[in-house]
Design an enzyme around this catalytic site. Structure first.
Site, PDB file in Angstrom:
ATOM      1  N   GLU A  32     -14.117  -1.472  -2.036  1.00  0.00           N
ATOM      2  CA  GLU A  32     -14.340  -1.596  -0.582  1.00  0.00           C
ATOM      3  C   GLU A  32     -15.677  -0.979  -0.185  1.00  0.00           C
ATOM      4  O   GLU A  32     -15.972   0.181  -0.524  1.00  0.00           O
ATOM      5  CB  GLU A  32     -13.195  -0.917   0.191  1.00  0.00           C
ATOM      6  CG  GLU A  32     -13.395  -1.018   1.708  1.00  0.00           C
ATOM      7  CD  GLU A  32     -12.139  -0.710   2.531  1.00  0.00           C
ATOM      8  OE1 GLU A  32     -11.054  -0.560   1.946  1.00  0.00           O
ATOM      9  OE2 GLU A  32     -12.280  -0.638   3.760  1.00  0.00           O
ATOM     10  N   ASP A  77       0.837  -1.209   0.000  1.00  0.00           N
ATOM     11  CA  ASP A  77       0.000   0.000   0.000  1.00  0.00           C
ATOM     12  C   ASP A  77       0.862   1.246   0.000  1.00  0.00           C
ATOM     13  O   ASP A  77       1.855   1.322   0.746  1.00  0.00           O
ATOM     14  CB  ASP A  77      -0.835   0.012   1.287  1.00  0.00           C
ATOM     15  CG  ASP A  77      -2.321  -0.109   1.015  1.00  0.00           C
ATOM     16  OD1 ASP A  77      -2.737   0.068  -0.148  1.00  0.00           O
ATOM     17  OD2 ASP A  77      -3.054  -0.393   1.972  1.00  0.00           O
TER      18      ASP A  77
HETATM   19  O1  KIV Z   1      -4.957  -1.508   4.138  1.00  0.00           O
HETATM   20  C1  KIV Z   1      -5.733  -2.444   3.905  1.00  0.00           C
HETATM   21  O2  KIV Z   1      -5.808  -3.433   4.643  1.00  0.00           O
HETATM   22  C2  KIV Z   1      -6.591  -2.335   2.729  1.00  0.00           C
HETATM   23  C3  KIV Z   1      -7.655  -3.369   2.567  1.00  0.00           C
HETATM   24  C4  KIV Z   1      -8.789  -3.008   3.433  1.00  0.00           C
HETATM   25  C5  KIV Z   1      -8.054  -3.557   1.163  1.00  0.00           C
HETATM   26  O3  KIV Z   1      -6.444  -1.432   1.965  1.00  0.00           O
END
Ligand code: KIV
Length: 276
Positions: A182, A83
């Site tokens: 989401e 991320d």
């Molecule tokens: O950070 C995370 O866990 C996410 C998921 C909810 C898809 O972005």
């Protein structure tokens, strides 16, 4: 078998469901990888479930690189998605590419995930041009909670729905290889899933998505601060861990741990010499 972005694209063509969970450390990554998961997201949810923040906004690039390194040492086959945290891709294209590059070069992720649609297409395009595959993320994007006014289901009004469909199509156009949906009503996820040729990965987005993702601490019952409606808890490890720690406390207090088999021996002759 090693999973790649091609595995994800082909799964949609073959109508095979994709599986993803989050992980934030070596041990968990190794367990979920050995279980055969298709993809591991090193989510910025690390901020909530591992670092104890109320939301994901405080997570830094250094946090993400640190946890991504640990996960990539543990996973041998899963596609590793890292991320991009809040403010790592919001300022300009150049910084976004540099930050995505750190997650690949230092963290050893295979690709990155960014939250948002039309507002960040220029950043996504830049990252993809730098040869870094991008997973999109629309619907409830937790980095925007201050704009949404909390963790709320998205895609309930005509305008919101139209924007979600447009954003999904634009993400596909600029080259995203998959999109996380989401907290979207399942019939809207179905429309989105059917209107693009890249896979949708749902979390709180119903059964019509091409794959599913869950936060591993939620599905294993290890994070009890807040459990969203869409989580299926497959185990209650909090209870199991609690029981194990209580047994350990009792054993140590009673002197029933450690036993002989847990202890190291010394040659008796050396002991005798010591006591002379
Ligand atoms: O950070 C995370 O866990 C996410 C998921 C909810 C898809 O972005």
């Amino acid at each position: 078998m090693k999973k790649t972005v091609a595995t994800f694209k082909n799964a949609k063509i073959k109508n095979e469901k994709l599986t993803m969970v989050t992980s934030y450390d070596y041990s968990m990554a190794r367990i979920v990888d050995e279980a055969g998961i298709d993809g591991i997201l090193v989510g910025d949810s690390v901020g909530m479930v591992t670092l104890g923040y109320d939301n994901t906004l405080a997570v830094t690039m250094d946090d993400m690189v640190h946890h991504t390194k640990a996960v990539s040492r543990g996973a041998k086959n899963a596609l590793i998605v890292a991320d991009m945290p809040f403010m790592s891709y919001h300022v300009n294209i150049e910084d976004s590419i540099k930050n995505a590059g750190r997650l690949i070069k230092e963290g050893k992720a295979h690709c990155v995930k960014l939250e948002g649609g039309s507002d960040i297409l220029d950043k996504i395009e830049g990252i993809i041009k730098a040869q870094i595959p991008v997973m999109g993320h629309i619907g409830l994007t937790p980095q925007s909670i201050n704009m949404f006014g909390g963790f709320k289901v998205q895609g309930k009004t005509i305008n919101q729905i139209q924007k979600l469909i447009d954003d999904a199509k634009k993400l596909e156009e600029v080259g995203a290889f998959a999109i996380v949906l989401e907290c979207i009503p399942e019939k809207i996820s179905k429309i989105i899933t059917e209107s693009i040729s890249i896979p949708t990965i749902g979390i709180g987005a119903g059964k019509y998505c091409d794959g599913q993702i869950l936060v591993v601490n939620d599905m294993l019952g290890m994070y009890s601060d807040f459990t969203p409606k869409f989580v299926k808890q497959y185990k209650n490890l909090k209870e199991d861990i609690n029981e194990a720690i209580n047994d350990y406390i009792t054993d140590v207090k009673k002197g029933t741990f450690p036993e002989e088999k847990h202890s190291f021996k010394i040659n008796e002759k050396i002991l005798d010499e010591l006591n002379k």
